[in-house]
Design an enzyme around this catalytic site. Structure first.
Site, PDB file in Angstrom:
ATOM      1  N   CYS A 151       0.825  -1.214   0.000  1.00  0.00           N
ATOM      2  CA  CYS A 151       0.000   0.000   0.000  1.00  0.00           C
ATOM      3  C   CYS A 151       0.855   1.258   0.000  1.00  0.00           C
ATOM      4  CB  CYS A 151      -0.948  -0.008   1.190  1.00  0.00           C
ATOM      5  SG  CYS A 151      -2.234   1.264   1.052  1.00  0.00           S
TER       6      CYS A 151
ATOM      7  N   CYS B 286      -1.031   3.794  -7.478  1.00  0.00           N
ATOM      8  CA  CYS B 286      -1.718   2.989  -6.474  1.00  0.00           C
ATOM      9  C   CYS B 286      -1.705   1.536  -6.932  1.00  0.00           C
ATOM     10  CB  CYS B 286      -3.163   3.478  -6.304  1.00  0.00           C
ATOM     11  SG  CYS B 286      -4.187   2.423  -5.259  1.00  0.00           S
TER      12      CYS B 286
END
Length: 367
Positions: free
Chosen positions: A197, A315
């Site tokens: 992440c 992302c």
């Protein structure tokens, strides 16, 4: 990044020497300078550097050097010459109880099943948010594409941290769970570990990827299996630097405040962000549901004049892999993503060629 080298030298009498160093040029010069008259190498100078392998992990380098020192001279000569078929044959069991042993067969010395590199299988560990369903598809897809052109093989293993909404509060709470995940993956003796992440790392403050990588690595050391660590945040920064990016533009699925935080984080690392697109999708599963081919139109909202690299997805949860090579062909500048950079960094940590059949400029084998 610090590198370690396992090397083989050839001496004047044709004998071979195996060693390890963090400065290859200096070490070869030391062998030739003969500073230790009682050393094995002193009367056998001059030396020739015949072979070396680069590592980013000192533990991996030490392990391989010890293994190489036990090899016969024939096996080392085969390695130097790149004769992997012969190397595999020489590695086979030679005692009479071996099921394939046949000393009368003329083919015994030439029999080959696989090359030694094809026998190498790496375990890829991934620390992922509980709602992330993309990292476990895109990163393996890149490795699988690599398997079509190179011999190494890979398996994938994950541990999860609880997170549903992409908010700063949930991200910080999730990051606290990463150490437990590192312990679990260390139990599986993975060869490299990736923290998936990007925005969770960046939300913890500028440069936090360095802190996170140290903390996670220490967990693996404490578990008696030191493992190289990759964070997607650090990998993106490094990938952009490898590509020589001074100015970039990015596309993110985040809300505008989180996107601005990502921009600030990148710029603090010395890379200017000319423009950013925030798709403002708060739900992590909705992020994963985006059609990557939509990026072929979304990126056209950006002015790419004087932009060195386009980050199609900052992302690892937002799919982009299918579109990266297509966008790169259209815009004629390098295109990458957090997932591609993470994969690149994993390959470098493993000490293998950072190349795949997909994934844009960074994975074309030239870096």
């Amino acid at each position: 990044m610090k590198f370690y080298f396992v090397y083989i030298l050839r001496y004047r009498d044709n004998s071979l020497y195996t060693g390890i160093t963090n400065d290859l040029d200096r070490r070869v010069n030391e062998h030739n300078d003969g500073k230790l008259p009682n050393a094995y190498t002193f009367t056998r100078r001059r030396v020739i550097l015949e072979w070396y392998q680069e590592f980013t992990s000192p533990n991996e380098a030490i392990y391989f050097e010890k293994k190489l020192k036990r090899w016969s001279k024939l096996k080392k000569e085969a390695l130097i010459k790149g004769e992997f078929e012969l190397l595999q044959t020489l590695s086979e069991c030679r005692n009479a109880t071996h099921s394939d042993y046949n000393p009368t067969s003329p083919s015994t010395a030439l029999r080959v099943t696989k090359t030694i590199t094809m026998n190498k299988k790496y375990r890829i560990g991934q620390i992922v948010p509980s709602s992330n369903v993309t990292m476990e598809t895109e990163i393996p897809a890149i490795f699988r594409a690599r398997e079509t052109i190179l011999p190494e093989r890979f398996t994938f293993h994950s541990s999860r941290m609880r997170m549903k909404k992409v908010t700063k509060e949930e991200l910080e709470a999730m990051d606290a769970m990463s150490l437990k995940c590192a312990q679990e993956l260390s139990d599986a003796h993975v060869d490299v570990m990736g923290y998936a992440c990007l925005v969770a790392i960046m939300s913890m403050g500028r440069g936090y990827h360095c802190v996170s990588e140290v903390n996670l690595h220490q967990e693996t050391v404490a578990n008696d299996f030191p493992t190289p660590i990759v964070t997607s945040a650090g990998a993106l920064i490094n990938g952009l630097k490898v590509l020589g990016a001074k100015q970039i533009s990015i596309i993110t699925p985040y809300m505008r405040p989180l996107t601005d935080m990502v921009v600030d984080y990148i710029e603090h690392q010395g890379i200017k962000v000319k423009q950013s697109i925030a798709l403002e999708i708060p739900d992590n599963l909705e992020v994963a549901a985006q059609n990557p081919m939509n990026l072929l139109e979304i990126y056209k909202q950006l002015d790419l004049t004087d932009v060195d690299v386009l980050v199609a997805s900052a992302c690892v949860q937002m799919p982009s892999l299918e579109a990266i090579d297509l966008i790169q062909a259209e815009c004629c500048i390098p295109v990458t993503s957090a997932a591609v950079c993470t994969t690149y960094e994993m390959m470098k940590k493993l000490g293998i060629k950072a190349k795949s059949a997909i994934g844009g400029e960074l994975l074309n084998g030239n870096y």
